[in-house]
Design a protein around this motif. Structure first.
Motif, mmCIF file in Angstrom:
data_model
loop_
_atom_site.group_PDB
_atom_site.id
_atom_site.type_symbol
_atom_site.label_atom_id
_atom_site.label_comp_id
_atom_site.label_asym_id
_atom_site.label_seq_id
_atom_site.Cartn_x
_atom_site.Cartn_y
_atom_site.Cartn_z
ATOM 1 N N PRO A 61 72.675 73.744 31.048
ATOM 2 C CA PRO A 61 73.228 74.754 30.145
ATOM 3 C C PRO A 61 73.690 74.164 28.825
ATOM 4 N N ASP A 85 78.554 72.573 29.842
ATOM 5 C CA ASP A 85 79.174 73.417 30.828
ATOM 6 C C ASP A 85 79.504 72.664 32.119
ATOM 7 N N ILE A 86 80.379 71.660 32.035
ATOM 8 C CA ILE A 86 80.750 70.901 33.238
ATOM 9 C C ILE A 86 81.822 71.662 34.018
ATOM 10 N N PHE A 87 82.103 71.212 35.237
ATOM 11 C CA PHE A 87 83.206 71.805 35.994
ATOM 12 C C PHE A 87 84.455 70.993 35.672
ATOM 13 N N PRO A 88 85.330 71.504 34.841
ATOM 14 C CA PRO A 88 86.383 70.675 34.241
ATOM 15 C C PRO A 88 87.431 70.153 35.224
ATOM 16 N N LEU A 126 86.929 69.297 38.343
ATOM 17 C CA LEU A 126 86.385 68.353 39.318
ATOM 18 C C LEU A 126 86.118 67.007 38.646
ATOM 19 N N GLN A 140 82.303 64.332 41.641
ATOM 20 C CA GLN A 140 82.174 65.633 42.301
ATOM 21 C C GLN A 140 81.194 66.533 41.545
ATOM 22 N N LEU A 200 77.887 65.460 42.607
ATOM 23 C CA LEU A 200 77.648 65.899 43.982
ATOM 24 C C LEU A 200 77.179 67.359 44.004
ATOM 25 N N LEU A 201 77.780 68.183 43.169
ATOM 26 C CA LEU A 201 77.389 69.594 43.146
ATOM 27 C C LEU A 201 76.012 69.797 42.537
ATOM 28 N N GLY A 202 75.502 68.772 41.847
ATOM 29 C CA GLY A 202 74.132 68.871 41.342
ATOM 30 C C GLY A 202 73.124 68.815 42.473
ATOM 31 N N ARG A 203 73.491 68.169 43.562
ATOM 32 C CA ARG A 203 72.570 68.089 44.706
ATOM 33 C C ARG A 203 72.486 69.438 45.404
ATOM 34 N N ARG A 217 73.960 65.845 36.161
ATOM 35 C CA ARG A 217 74.241 66.757 37.269
ATOM 36 C C ARG A 217 72.982 67.520 37.665
ATOM 37 N N THR A 218 72.251 68.028 36.667
ATOM 38 C CA THR A 218 71.039 68.777 36.987
ATOM 39 C C THR A 218 69.975 67.860 37.591
#
Ligand SMILES: Nc1ncnc2c1ncn2[C@@H]1O[C@H](COP(=O)(O)OP(=O)(O)OP(=O)(O)O)[C@@H](O)[C@H]1O
Ligand SMILES: [Mg+2]
Lengths: 295, 231
Positions: B81, B85-88, B90, B94, B97-100, B144-145
């Motif tokens: 994105p 647009d990271i998860f601030p 986390l 982490q 990890l959420l990219g998986r 992450r992607t």
């Protein structure tokens, strides 16, 4: 001194119970934007299911079975109800949960009648835990605290230590991004809604016999947990926790104080106090104790 | 590999894309250029299933239109994105990890690969992503992607607002991505980068493709640059 100690313990145990209710409500709200009016109805269902199961096979199985049943109902409601209504916007969702609350209340009337049922504290947990000066503190109150704290720790562990917990945390603020990374966000919504319902159900199991199990119990506790969510700050778990304890203690102390002011005793005014707190907070700190969003 | 035809997209009643077509071949880097607001982001969001759209998006021969975004991701399309647009709340780790997409399958990328490419991320692995600098956050969204092991990755304005040195690093990552056999659809503002790294370019204007060609065609075509790109 004795009064203070006992009432504080009672206040904390009631507050923890309130947190089991408000945590689900606030998580669902921040994740899905839905203020679930039927949340307290899940609490009531938990109590009635526990009554039913405990009269047939006992309290201990009920402790596990009732929350699971309520959680399953919650998931069905999300999957086949809310998800469909979602398309028509938040007002439709609100009306849907409103209707659901009435539906559940009527169903309870039909199945269990209009008066309270005999849902009692199990004999193994009846009796005093310890004595403070001259008052006895009941085992069951201690048990309630134990269950609530265990739940609290588990929610925290799930949210911070598991993958699904991280997905939930990320989806709170960035649902679209999370979904584009390949996570099934609609399913996460369903699980969180079901989990919140199960927690409310569990609160019903342990609260229903400590207080009273009757068709009006949802309507009685519903507004209180809304107040907690607003006071704590919409969508803030930490805020809900503090507000739960605050209002739990406030209620417990107030009903047992007979100081009077202008002819009205504090005990008489007790039911109004949470709302008073909410109104004051909305005026002076609209985002709540720990909230981040305004309005 | 990716074949988009007659793509129309809508935000509520407003019709944003008017019959967009484009394609990306195996291992190709393709850029999508255009001024602000012409619908570049909307194009890749539509491909990803994040925007209501009609038309056809074939990925490896399979139709994507109508699939939910998470399903499209599982087919092997990656989306980075815009706006970092990271998860601030986390940590960096982490976020990765959420990219998986699953804990079982391991793709061609590991945390270590990312840390090797961007040592800064390694140093900050256990910090909250929200406190990273803009450039670091941009690296993180990319990484992450990639952790989800896409075969084609769509990247929305990765170099916007980055210092030249970091832009270079990011361009280096594109080379690495390509080396591992992954195709790229890149949305860019900076013409120089696009000309440098892409095999083919598309230019968008008013929700349509107004030019397509090689970087060479583009260099020779001042009229297109003037009409659709320069501000
Ligand atoms: N969520 C939305 N709701 C309504 N309209 C939108 C939305 N997102 C974008 N638009 C509109 O769609 C058009 C295209 O937007 P898009 O984000 O695709 O542009 P873009 O080419 O990526 O430009 P940039 O990223 O530089 O703003 C714009 O006119 C924008 O105002
Ligand atoms: Mg854009």
């Amino acid at each position: 001194m004795e009064f203070l100690l006992v009432q504080t313990l009672n206040g904390i145990s009631y507050g923890l119970l309130l947190f089991m209710l408000s945590s689900g409500l606030t998580l669902v709200f921040s994740l899905m934007g839905v203020l679930n009016f039927a949340h307290a109805s899940f609490y009531m269902l938990g109590a009635y299911f526990a009554y039913q199961v405990s009269t047939t096979i006992g309290f201990w199985p009920a402790l596990a079975i009732a929350p699971v049943l309520v959680g399953a109902i919650g998931m069905l409601v999300e999957r086949w109800g809310l998800r469909t209504v979602h398309r028509y916007g938040h007002v439709a969702e609100l009306l849907f949960t409103f209707g659901l609350a009435y539906l559940i209340e009527e169903a309870v009337h039909l199945v269990w009648g209009r008066s309270s049922v005999e849902y009692r504290v199990p004999p193994d947990l009846d009796g005093p835990l310890f004595t403070i000066f001259t008052s006895q503190y009941p085992i069951y109150r201690g048990f309630m605290m134990l269950v609530s704290v265990a739940m609290l720790v588990s929610i925290w562990l799930v949210l911070t230590r598991t993958r699904i917990g991280l997905v939930i945390q990320a989806a709170l603020t960035h649902p679209q991004t999370v979904e584009a990374l390949g996570h099934n966000v609609p399913r996460v919504f369903m699980l969180v809604f079901g989990g919140g319902a199960a927690l409310a159900g569990l609160a019903g199991v342990i609260g229903g016999n400590a207080f009273v199990t009757e068709p009006g119990m949802a309507a009685a506790v519903g507004p209180i947990i809304f107040v907690i969510v607003v006071v704590g700050g919409m969508g803030s778990l930490a805020g809900a926790f503090i507000a739960s304890l605050l209002i739990g203690c406030m209620q417990t102390f107030a009903v047992s104080l007979d100081w009077s002011l202008a002819g009205i005793t504090i005990a008489q005014a007790a039911p109004v106090l949470p709302y008073l707190l909410m109104v004051l907070l909305l005026i002076f700190r609209p985002k709540g104790l720990m909230g981040t969003r305004e309005g | 590999m990716l074949e988009v035809r007659d793509l129309n997209a809508y935000y509520g009643k407003s019709h944003i894309l008017h019959g967009v077509h484009l394609s990306v071949g195996d291992g190709e880097i393709v850029s999508l250029l255009g001024r602000n607001g012409v619908g570049r982001s909307t194009t890749i969001k539509s491909i990803m299933g994040m925007v209501e759209c009609s038309g056809s998006v074939k990925f490896k021969g399979e139709e994507m239109v109508g699939l939910k975004a998470y399903r499209v991701a599982h087919k092997g399309l990656g989306y980075v994105p815009e706006n970092r647009d990271i998860f601030p709340t986390l940590t960096v780790r982490q976020n990765l990890l959420l990219g998986r997409k699953s804990t079982r399958k391991t793709g061609r990328w590991k945390d270590e690969d990312m840390f090797e490419l961007f040592p800064r991320l390694k140093e900050r692995a256990d910090t909250q992503a929200g406190v990273l600098s803009g450039g670091e956050q941009q690296m993180l969204t990319l990484c992450r992607t990639l952790m989800g092991d896409p075969e084609l990755v769509m990247i929305d304005e990765p170099t916007e607002g980055l210092a030249p040195k970091i832009v270079e690093q990011v361009a280096g990552l594109f080379e690495e991505i390509k080396k591992r056999g992954i195709s790229i659809l890149l949305v860019e503002q900076k013409l120089a980068i696009a000309l440098d790294i892409s095999e083919r370019l598309y230019v968008m204007g008013h929700g349509q493709i107004v030019f397509e060609g090689t970087p060479r065609d583009m260099r020779e075509n001042a009229a297109v640059r003037k009409e659709w790109l320069e501000v």
